[in-house]
Design a protein around this motif. Structure first.
Motif, mmCIF file in Angstrom:
data_model
loop_
_atom_site.group_PDB
_atom_site.id
_atom_site.type_symbol
_atom_site.label_atom_id
_atom_site.label_comp_id
_atom_site.label_asym_id
_atom_site.label_seq_id
_atom_site.Cartn_x
_atom_site.Cartn_y
_atom_site.Cartn_z
ATOM 1 N N LEU A 96 0.827 -1.211 0.000
ATOM 2 C CA LEU A 96 0.000 0.000 0.000
ATOM 3 C C LEU A 96 0.864 1.265 0.000
ATOM 4 O O LEU A 96 0.432 2.317 -0.468
ATOM 5 C CB LEU A 96 -0.940 0.015 1.209
ATOM 6 C CG LEU A 96 -2.278 -0.670 1.012
ATOM 7 C CD1 LEU A 96 -2.982 -0.881 2.352
ATOM 8 C CD2 LEU A 96 -3.160 0.107 0.050
ATOM 9 N N GLY A 97 2.090 1.171 0.504
ATOM 10 C CA GLY A 97 2.988 2.316 0.558
ATOM 11 C C GLY A 97 3.824 2.522 -0.690
ATOM 12 O O GLY A 97 4.568 3.504 -0.777
ATOM 13 N N GLN A 98 3.728 1.631 -1.661
ATOM 14 C CA GLN A 98 4.547 1.760 -2.871
ATOM 15 C C GLN A 98 3.989 2.825 -3.814
ATOM 16 O O GLN A 98 2.776 3.042 -3.859
ATOM 17 C CB GLN A 98 4.585 0.422 -3.641
ATOM 18 C CG GLN A 98 5.387 -0.661 -2.964
ATOM 19 C CD GLN A 98 5.888 -1.673 -3.969
ATOM 20 O OE1 GLN A 98 7.084 -1.673 -4.226
ATOM 21 N NE2 GLN A 98 5.020 -2.508 -4.519
ATOM 22 N N PRO A 99 4.864 3.443 -4.602
ATOM 23 C CA PRO A 99 4.384 4.324 -5.666
ATOM 24 C C PRO A 99 3.590 3.495 -6.694
ATOM 25 O O PRO A 99 3.880 2.310 -6.889
ATOM 26 C CB PRO A 99 5.670 4.877 -6.294
ATOM 27 C CG PRO A 99 6.759 4.577 -5.320
ATOM 28 C CD PRO A 99 6.319 3.395 -4.529
ATOM 29 N N PRO A 100 2.602 4.105 -7.353
ATOM 30 C CA PRO A 100 1.752 3.354 -8.283
ATOM 31 C C PRO A 100 2.503 2.573 -9.369
ATOM 32 O O PRO A 100 2.158 1.424 -9.641
ATOM 33 C CB PRO A 100 0.844 4.431 -8.882
ATOM 34 C CG PRO A 100 0.719 5.435 -7.776
ATOM 35 C CD PRO A 100 2.088 5.467 -7.145
ATOM 36 N N ASP A 101 3.510 3.148 -10.007
ATOM 37 C CA ASP A 101 4.226 2.425 -11.058
ATOM 38 C C ASP A 101 4.977 1.220 -10.497
ATOM 39 O O ASP A 101 5.016 0.158 -11.127
ATOM 40 C CB ASP A 101 5.192 3.341 -11.803
ATOM 41 C CG ASP A 101 4.473 4.289 -12.747
ATOM 42 O OD1 ASP A 101 3.290 4.030 -13.081
ATOM 43 O OD2 ASP A 101 5.085 5.298 -13.150
ATOM 44 N N ALA A 102 5.569 1.376 -9.325
ATOM 45 C CA ALA A 102 6.271 0.257 -8.697
ATOM 46 C C ALA A 102 5.279 -0.834 -8.309
ATOM 47 O O ALA A 102 5.559 -2.025 -8.467
ATOM 48 C CB ALA A 102 7.053 0.733 -7.472
ATOM 49 N N THR A 130 5.027 -4.788 -9.336
ATOM 50 C CA THR A 130 4.947 -5.830 -8.305
ATOM 51 C C THR A 130 3.724 -6.705 -8.531
ATOM 52 O O THR A 130 3.809 -7.938 -8.466
ATOM 53 C CB THR A 130 4.901 -5.198 -6.897
ATOM 54 O OG1 THR A 130 6.102 -4.463 -6.682
ATOM 55 C CG2 THR A 130 4.741 -6.250 -5.815
ATOM 56 N N ALA A 131 2.580 -6.087 -8.790
ATOM 57 C CA ALA A 131 1.343 -6.856 -8.996
ATOM 58 C C ALA A 131 1.464 -7.768 -10.217
ATOM 59 O O ALA A 131 1.032 -8.928 -10.175
ATOM 60 C CB ALA A 131 0.159 -5.903 -9.144
ATOM 61 N N ASN A 156 4.243 -9.050 -11.403
ATOM 62 C CA ASN A 156 5.141 -10.141 -11.004
ATOM 63 C C ASN A 156 4.406 -11.168 -10.150
ATOM 64 O O ASN A 156 4.669 -12.373 -10.255
ATOM 65 C CB ASN A 156 6.362 -9.598 -10.278
ATOM 66 C CG ASN A 156 7.344 -8.936 -11.219
ATOM 67 O OD1 ASN A 156 7.408 -9.259 -12.406
ATOM 68 N ND2 ASN A 156 8.102 -7.988 -10.710
ATOM 69 N N GLU A 157 3.494 -10.712 -9.309
ATOM 70 C CA GLU A 157 2.686 -11.649 -8.512
ATOM 71 C C GLU A 157 1.778 -12.480 -9.406
ATOM 72 O O GLU A 157 1.594 -13.673 -9.176
ATOM 73 C CB GLU A 157 1.876 -10.906 -7.446
ATOM 74 C CG GLU A 157 2.708 -10.342 -6.315
ATOM 75 C CD GLU A 157 3.365 -11.407 -5.447
ATOM 76 O OE1 GLU A 157 2.740 -12.450 -5.160
ATOM 77 O OE2 GLU A 157 4.519 -11.184 -5.021
ATOM 78 N N VAL A 158 1.207 -11.881 -10.441
ATOM 79 C CA VAL A 158 0.381 -12.629 -11.393
ATOM 80 C C VAL A 158 1.223 -13.720 -12.057
ATOM 81 O O VAL A 158 0.783 -14.862 -12.209
ATOM 82 C CB VAL A 158 -0.246 -11.701 -12.456
ATOM 83 C CG1 VAL A 158 -0.834 -12.495 -13.619
ATOM 84 C CG2 VAL A 158 -1.307 -10.820 -11.827
ATOM 85 N N ILE A 159 2.431 -13.378 -12.436
ATOM 86 C CA ILE A 159 3.318 -14.364 -13.070
ATOM 87 C C ILE A 159 3.649 -15.478 -12.075
ATOM 88 O O ILE A 159 3.697 -16.653 -12.442
ATOM 89 C CB ILE A 159 4.571 -13.675 -13.651
ATOM 90 C CG1 ILE A 159 4.147 -12.768 -14.807
ATOM 91 C CG2 ILE A 159 5.614 -14.709 -14.095
ATOM 92 C CD1 ILE A 159 5.209 -11.776 -15.251
ATOM 93 N N ALA A 160 3.844 -15.133 -10.811
ATOM 94 C CA ALA A 160 4.105 -16.156 -9.787
ATOM 95 C C ALA A 160 2.882 -17.043 -9.577
ATOM 96 O O ALA A 160 3.019 -18.264 -9.400
ATOM 97 C CB ALA A 160 4.518 -15.498 -8.474
#
Length: 186
Positions: free
Chosen positions: A153-159, A163-164, A166-170
């Motif tokens: 929740l604390g990450q900048p939107p592009d980061a 990340t999201a 990469n989670e889909v790929i995982a």
């Protein structure tokens, strides 16, 4: 029941050779259980055949996801259900998502934990415009999920978009290992 669902149900693995030899429509249908509500990814991956193994299939999926236009990436993320969200309550999640969420007890949360997760989902969606996606197979406890959600929740939107994805790929990697057989990711 199609061949992919039969393989998942019976614990037998779908040979990559069958994916390579399948028609485009059959390929999409066979690979679809690995990719949450996104047959368009399977359609694009079909053009990369033949594959020499499960890692090559995963690499092709990752390439399609990472190189997709931002609107398609957001559409992909929005196709994933929220954790213990309305899809879970309505019983409309895919079998894979139901199993993944059930492993950590998301289908039977006590009221305080459910309320905290509902609030976390709301805050995340409001901040980023898509649901919080996490590869639950890589989390041992519900506390790890909450810690991850709060950190992200604390990450900048592009980061967070990266990340999201990469989670889909995982998530897809875990589902591919159930569909095509266990494999090591380099």
């Amino acid at each position: 029941m199609d061949l992919a669902q039969q393989a998942l149900t019976e614990g037998r693995f779908l040979p990559v050779a069958e994916l390579n030899e399948a028609t485009r429509d059959a390929f999409v249908r066979l690979l679809a259980p690995a990719v949450e509500n996104a047959p368009w990814i399977c359609e694009r991956v079909a053009a990369s055949r033949p594959f020499d193994g499960p890692v090559a299939v995963l690499d092709a999926i990752g390439t399609v996801i990472r190189s997709a236009p931002r609107d398609d990436q957001i559409r992909l993320l929005r196709g994933h259900p929220e954790l213990a969200g309305r899809e879970a309550a309505a019983g409309t999640m895919t079998a894979a998502s139901t199993t993944e969420q059930g492993r950590l007890g998301l289908d039977r949360l006590p009221a305080p934990a459910l309320a905290a997760l509902v609030e976390g989902n709301r805050a995340y969606r409001e901040r980023f415009g898509f649901p919080y996606v996490v590869a639950l197979r890589r989390r041992a406890t519900l506390d790890e999920v909450f810690d991850d959600l709060n950190r992200r929740l604390g990450q900048p939107p592009d980061a967070e978009l990266a990340t999201a994805l990469n989670e889909v790929i995982a998530v897809t990697s875990g589902r591919l290992s159930l569909l095509l057989g266990p494999f090591d990711i380099p």
